[in-house]
Design an enzyme around this catalytic site. Sequence first.
Site, PDB file in Angstrom:
ATOM      1  CG  ASP A  79      -1.920   0.703   0.942  1.00  0.00           C
ATOM      2  OD1 ASP A  79      -2.142   1.705  -0.027  1.00  0.00           O
ATOM      3  OD2 ASP A  79      -2.776   0.596   1.949  1.00  0.00           O
ATOM      4  CG  ASP A  80      -0.096   4.667  -0.538  1.00  0.00           C
ATOM      5  OD1 ASP A  80      -0.632   4.292  -1.357  1.00  0.00           O
ATOM      6  OD2 ASP A  80      -0.371   5.415   0.506  1.00  0.00           O
ATOM      7  CB  CYS A  96      -5.509   2.274  -2.650  1.00  0.00           C
ATOM      8  SG  CYS A  96      -6.300   3.013  -1.697  1.00  0.00           S
ATOM      9  CG  HIS A 136      -9.689   0.659   0.647  1.00  0.00           C
ATOM     10  ND1 HIS A 136      -8.928   1.589   0.278  1.00  0.00           N
ATOM     11  CD2 HIS A 136     -10.655   1.363   1.134  1.00  0.00           C
ATOM     12  CE1 HIS A 136      -9.287   2.938   0.529  1.00  0.00           C
ATOM     13  NE2 HIS A 136     -10.362   2.864   1.261  1.00  0.00           N
ATOM     14  CG  ASP A 176      -2.054   0.744  -3.559  1.00  0.00           C
ATOM     15  OD1 ASP A 176      -0.906   1.324  -3.343  1.00  0.00           O
ATOM     16  OD2 ASP A 176      -2.920   0.918  -2.777  1.00  0.00           O
TER      17      ASP A 176
END
Length: 834
Positions: free
Chosen positions: A363-364, A403, A454, A629
């Site tokens: 994530d990131d 994301c 998510h 992502d």
Amino acid sequence: MKPTLPLLTALLFSPLAALHAEPLVAGAAPPNVLIVMTDDQGYGELSAHGNPVLKTPNLDRLRGESVRFTDFHVAPMCTPTRGQWMTGVDALRNGAMNVSSGRTLLRRDLPTMPQIFSAAGYATGIFGKWHLGDTLPYRPEDRELYNLNADPMQERNVIAQHPDVVAKMRSHLDAWWAGVKGVCNEFQPSVIGDDRQNPVTLTACEWADVFVDQQAQVRRGERKNGVWHLEVARAGNYAFELRRFPAESGLLLSAAVAETRATDGVLGAGPAFDVAGARLRVGDQVLEVRTGANDASARFTLALPAGRTTMQTWLLDAVGHEIAGAYYVTVERLNKDAAKTTREATSSADSNQRPNIVLIVADDLGYGDVGCYGSTKIRTPRMDRLAADGVRFTDAHSTAAVCNPSRYAILAGTYLHHAKRANDYSLYFHDGQITLPSLLQSAGYRTAALGKWHNGFGRKGDPDYNAELRPGPLEIGFDSFFGTPRTHNEPPWVFVENHRIVGWDPADPIRIISHDEVLRRGLKDYGWGISEGAANAHAARPDERIDLIIAEKAAAFLSRSPKATPFFLYIAFAAPHSPVNPAPEFRGRSQAGIYGDYVEQLDHCIGRVLDALDACGAARDTLVLVTSDNGAVCTRGAIAAGHRSNGVLLGQKTDAWEGGHRVPLIARWPGRIPAGSERKALFTQIDILATLSEAARVELPPGASPDGMSDLAAFTDPGRVPAKRTEALFQGTGSYALRQGDWLYIPKQGSGGMTVQVPPRAPWGLPYAEMNQRNSDIDPQGKVQPGATTAQLYNLRDDLSQTTNRFRDQPATAKRLAARMEQLLPKPKRPGKP
């Protein structure tokens, strides 16, 4: 009764000679000798040595009746100390430098203390920890016999009453020893060059210096060389690499050594020597290389014939003198013929077995956050090793700079603007939609999703988290799900398993508090609200341990996977998304602040998954992908430390600039993906569904992956096959970008995201002015320059950092790309039109 001489070896180490010297008083009988040795007891842990907290009255009494030594020393590890005590010979020469289970540690020619005392008529015995190996002749002599049926507490030694039993048991023991003693010290090689194995790591078989600690100090010492016995399985070219010990340290060879804290103060590290070179001898070949101040390792390449050989390695200082040091060596057989390797890999994959698939999405995680992509402040040995064993993509992209759209595209093979969904937090996927998990599930795969979801739950806006959460991951093809419903800075701050919150209690329901209510009540959130109540559920999801828990869930899934059934495991880790919150054991480990610590924790978690694959025997039959992502959010701490999360790329998360969507992509598939390869052509995550389906030999049904296509050859033959995809769309929060060949077109001013907003709005993340970046349209304060063009065009082959807008000098290219983007993007709906 003989006098007894007690010797407390936690405090002092007396030479063996002192214990079998002449009696203390002329004509007196030899004294009894009692030696008490504690394990890892520090100098300052006794009252007699000034400790004001710990009470040690019995030891203090001994001190009052005898002598206390204040400058006495032992080796800094247990086995060398015990070897010195047993033989009276320094650990550098007695052989007991470390424990090697099942092998004799002490030299056979050295007399030991019990042998000497026994020869003098003493009865000898040992109770407690031995730690000097378990092969004869150096092990405690049998002096006791117990009848465990009658005496389970072993309080009565009956050896004198049952000599026949002792003789019988000794006979059995002698027979066993006769059968194994011939192989205890035989040639025991490390096998290298077996192409079914990963590169072999050889830990040092000799410690260079008894004072070399486990933080890889490099000091001048007496024993300078490490010796390894090798069994070369296949003739060919081999790469040898000498690195500091341990593997995870990532220290430079010339790095200075920090001081070591001790109970009673600070122990100086002693003089550290820069490593200026290394020497390697294998068989008759001797090679020497020089190393620079910033080198983390010394590397050699040489040809080896099949068979047994001995290897020796040395570290060298600037004038060529040998340096003692703790280090390890990795050995890897190199591919001599890339084309031949590809042919062999293809033929080896023609079996009927479908590959397992592990898809890991961070994530990131930024393009510059990983060691194999250029990071020097953050250490990522597991991802780097994965790249060394497989392929590293240098032009891979998420479909969006945030994301949700990216994760949807990975699992659906289509852009989010083509999704048939309401613009809320309901499930992104429509009923009957073909997804990656549903496709593999229909082909017999066992499927599981772990980590951040998510992509919504239910069909009616925000779900009721006190009820069943369906439809969700299970309804789009996953057999099981465990993870966070949204990003870990968004409520609810809980884990969900399948359709329910973990730890949910109907007597203590969860409440979602909006951001507006948070502000009214004077509370604190991350801009998305908070969740209240549900104490058990919130406690079950400790924020700093989310990824560690997910990694263990992945390991458990792999350990339970039947070998006959292929699996698809989708793991979406939380790091390094904000809040940047690594577990305490990872804080302070990197050189890029707390953000770097979080990335290093992520690398550890990925390594836990890879280790679990090895442990269950599935690694060779598994295709592993690691990606992100979207691009990283730049942080002040990392930049202040000299780390650039997105490398040379312009922008960050949310932006249509490259920093928003160019991401790491690493893949390993033993036997199919050439090790150590690089893919430079364009690849986007919109193609993952079709690519993995081809890898699993699952035919795409009509309607599947409408925007994606398989590019499996980019993985299996990355250095030779031409680019298959030459066009892609990327979504920022304020604009799309269109890629065609080397050109990237953005139809608006600014970053196309939150870094440089047009018109300016409230700042988000780190502003452009603090990112140390340069763009011809943006002034140093992060504002659009007067006279800047209304759109942007960059040639990424010549200008990867997007420093210069080419819109004015390439009008034909800009016009063509603008027209193409008009064709690709959905038309805005007019009021009153469905």
